[in-house]
Design an enzyme around this catalytic site. Structure first.
Site, PDB file in Angstrom:
ATOM      1  N   GLN A 342      53.435 122.916  -4.014  1.00 29.84           N
ATOM      2  CA  GLN A 342      52.164 122.782  -3.937  1.00 29.84           C
ATOM      3  C   GLN A 342      51.202 122.975  -3.092  1.00 29.84           C
ATOM      4  OE1 GLN A 342      51.801 122.698  -7.553  1.00 29.84           O
ATOM      5  NE2 GLN A 342      49.191 123.336  -7.481  1.00 29.84           N
ATOM      6  N   GLU A 369      76.728 111.887  -7.889  1.00 32.42           N
ATOM      7  CA  GLU A 369      77.177 110.729  -7.393  1.00 32.42           C
ATOM      8  C   GLU A 369      76.836 109.443  -8.415  1.00 32.42           C
ATOM      9  OE1 GLU A 369      78.093 108.885  -3.162  1.00 32.42           O
ATOM     10  OE2 GLU A 369      78.245 110.720  -2.885  1.00 32.42           O
TER      11      GLU A 369
END
Lengths: 384, 261
Positions: A342, A369
């Site tokens: 942004q 994970e």
């Protein structure tokens, strides 16, 4: 009043020196290829070469097996600094630890010598095979079978989402040895790439970490000697879960690194970019964004380092801290990289700048994970 | 008897930082972080390679500098040097290259040496005369600006790449050599090297230990005196040539005015 030698809540001089060394190496030898590795979705060979040359490819291997014997915090710093310039490359040391930690934690002495020594020497990487097409968050629902046949085990099944599959020489494979016992009927084995019956699927076409190959691994009547079992029969799932307690911290480290890379880049950019006659860094709206990003990153770092210390000490509350660090740091990395895109506006959205890559790479840290939803389950069950 | 190699290293202000001068016109070391001079990393690297090739050598890194200069020694130790010598004395503040070479020579003699290795120049002062001054003070041969260096049978051999010719040079030990940034990439400290560095001996010496008098060194003892320091003016926007058909002529006129063509 002030005492400069107050040594709590700061890392040691050696760890700072390690950071300096890995940062210089990563900036000189890994960063120049990061964009190309992502663009071409190719293995970061330059990174592997640089990590091998400087003995940083598997620093966690204990010294008695020829490794560097680095502690968990040193491991975090290595991953952080590599991920800061190239998340794909950080999966080399990260997955070497993930794949081999079951052997470190539960393997007998002969198995450790046999597999940790070549890993430390850089002769082969290690991958971790837990997930399957139908067994992700519910890992204990796996279908891969290992059947005893005299002095051998015979493996059959499919593992999915295997990082560095095809590149690694060694694979820790969790397989069902007693279907009646669910998680207590799962055992762990070391399978070698060259074992007859081992093959790999097509590389997955992913959003990010494109330089790190993710493939299925197929086991078709793979016959391995009985001494390749990691620990006792039926302990594989417990070993797999204990491994993740430690290695979720490496994922947190990866998230920290990616976020730091994005923040550093955005910080430099807003000082150069001029609009309305001044650097956009002078606008309070921009400053508030940067302050939030740095605040979140630092909070994530402190939690991750605290978790790393618990991993090294094997504290009782490691499970909570590992899950919390992974979850918090990856959520923070997603927010920070999104805000960094942004801050660069339209430029951040293009592939001419590294921010969109960092944002894509950050996303996986919320997923693998253990998804961040699973991390919250783990935390809730292990509240401090 | 093992080969005794002494590497002279300098702790310099980080060139990427905002470097300033103090009121006495010396470098303001508090204003900017310091580090091991990059050009001296090549010296450390070559010393380590010579030591590794010899199999029986001891590498000592030597610096003259304030307290923080220990960071430069620490880095060199983490790269693999065996021990360090730190000459540190308040009276050294402001010493010029003549005085510095006197201190280094005394410290090298104090340490004992067969071979002294230097970088080609410091990255701050950039004079590049210390190796020659040291050789003179120590009364030994100098073989400078080498891009390749080896030691065998009590002889140091090196290659100096010049603009017009490449020279192969030899000198009997003891000797002083300096190596260039073309001599081979300096290694990064390894994890093991970093952990080991803290346990390696660092000997602290002051002027008394070296039998030097404060009057021979320091700002007052310097052969040159800096009268004033002026920052280089900030870069200006420069001249913009608008091409309206005769841009080339304008460019040529500009370059001619600057005496480039």
């Amino acid at each position: 009043m002030s005492s400069k030698d107050f040594d709590l809540f700061r890392i040691s001089e050696e760890h700072e020196m390690l950071r300096d060394a890995v940062r210089s190496l990563a900036e000189a030898k890994i960063a120049p290829f990061a964009a190309e590795v992502d663009e071409q979705a190719r293995f970061p060979q330059e990174a592997l070469d640089a990590l091998l040359a400087n003995d940083l490819h598997a620093v966690h291997v204990p010294e008695e097996y020829g490794g560097a014997g680095a502690d968990a915090l040193a491991m975090v710093i290595v991953i952080e600094e590599v991920a800061r310039v190239c998340a794909s490359s950080s999966l080399i040391p990260a997955v070497n630890k993930l794949g081999s930690l079951p052997v470190v934690l539960s393997g007998d002495e002969a198995l450790k010598h046999r597999y940790l020594t070549p890993l430390a020497r850089g002769e082969g990487m290690f991958s971790y095979c837990l997930s399957e097409p139908e067994a992700g968050s519910d890992a204990a629902g796996m279908k891969t079978r290992a059947v005893r046949d005299g002095d051998h085990w015979v493996l059959n099944g499919v593992k999915r989402w295997i990082t560095n599959a095809g590149v690694s020489e060694f694979y820790t494979v969790m397989a069902v040895t007693d279907p009646d016992k669910r998680s207590k009927g799962i055992s762990a084995f070391v399978v070698e790439k060259s074992d007859p019956g081992v093959s790999f699927g097509a590389p997955e076409r992913k959003l990010g970490i494109k330089g790190s190959p993710t493939r299925e691994v197929y086991f078709d009547n793979v016959r391995i000697p009985a001494d390749r079992i990691i620990g006792a029969e039926g302990t594989g799932f417990a070993t797999a879960m204990r491994t993740l307690d430690h290695t979720r911290i490496t994922i947190a480290a990866q998230a920290l690194g990616i976020a730091q890379g994005a923040l550093d880049y955005a910080k430099g950019y807003v000082r150069e970019r001029k609009q309305f006659g001044k650097a956009i860094a002078e606008f309070q709206g921009i400053q508030f964004m940067l302050a939030d990003m740095a605040m979140k990153l630092e909070a994530a770092r402190q939690l991750t380092y605290a978790a790393a210390a618990r991993s090294q000490r094997e504290d009782g509350d490691l499970t909570f801290f590992g899950a919390a660090a992974k979850c918090f740091a990856s959520d923070a990395a997603m927010e920070i990289t999104t805000d960094a895109v942004q801050l660069l506006g339209g430029y951040g959205y293009t592939r001419d700048y590294p921010l969109e890559r960092m944002m894509r790479d950050a996303k996986i840290t919320q997923i693998y994970e253990g998804t961040n939803q699973v991390q919250r389950i783990v935390m809730a069950r292990n509240l401090p | 008897m093992s080969l005794r190699i002494v590497v002279c290293v300098k702790y310099v202000p980080d060139a990427t930082g905002d470097r300033r001068f103090a009121e006495d016109t010396t470098t303001d070391r508090d204003a900017v972080d310091g580090l091991l001079s990059e050009l001296d990393e090549y010296g450390v690297e070559q010393a380590l390679r010579i030591a590794e090739a010899s199999g029986d050598a001891e590498v000592t890194v030597l610096t003259v500098g304030p307290d923080d200069a220990k960071d430069a020694l620490r880095k060199a130790l983490s790269m693999g040097a065996d021990k360090a010598v730190h000459v540190n004395d308040d009276d050294i503040h402001g010493t010029d290259v003549i005085g510095t070479s006197a201190i280094l020579a005394k410290a090298i003699e104090h340490t004992g040496f067969d071979l002294v290795v230097c970088g080609m120049a410091s990255t701050d002062g950039t004079m590049g005369v210390v190796p020659a001054l040291l050789a003179e003070r120590l009364g030994v041969p100098q073989v400078t600006l080498l891009s390749e260096v080896t030691v065998a049978d009590g002889t140091v051999t090196g290659r100096r790449d010049g603009d017009a010719a490449t020279e192969l040079l030899q000198a009997a030990l003891p000797a002083v050599v300096s190596v260039t940034d073309q001599s081979g990439e300096a290694r990064y400290p390894s994890f093991k090297g970093i952990m080991a560095a803290k346990k390696k001996p660092v000997t602290a010496l002051d002027l008394d230990d070296l039998g030097l008098d404060a009057g021979q060194v320091g700002l007052a003892g310097a052969w040159t005196a800096v009268q004033s320091v002026t920052a280089r003016p900030a870069r200006t926007a420069g001249t913009v040539v608008k091409d309206e058909g005769e841009g080339g002529t304008q460019l040529a006129a500009f370059l001619a005015a600057q005496k480039f063509i």
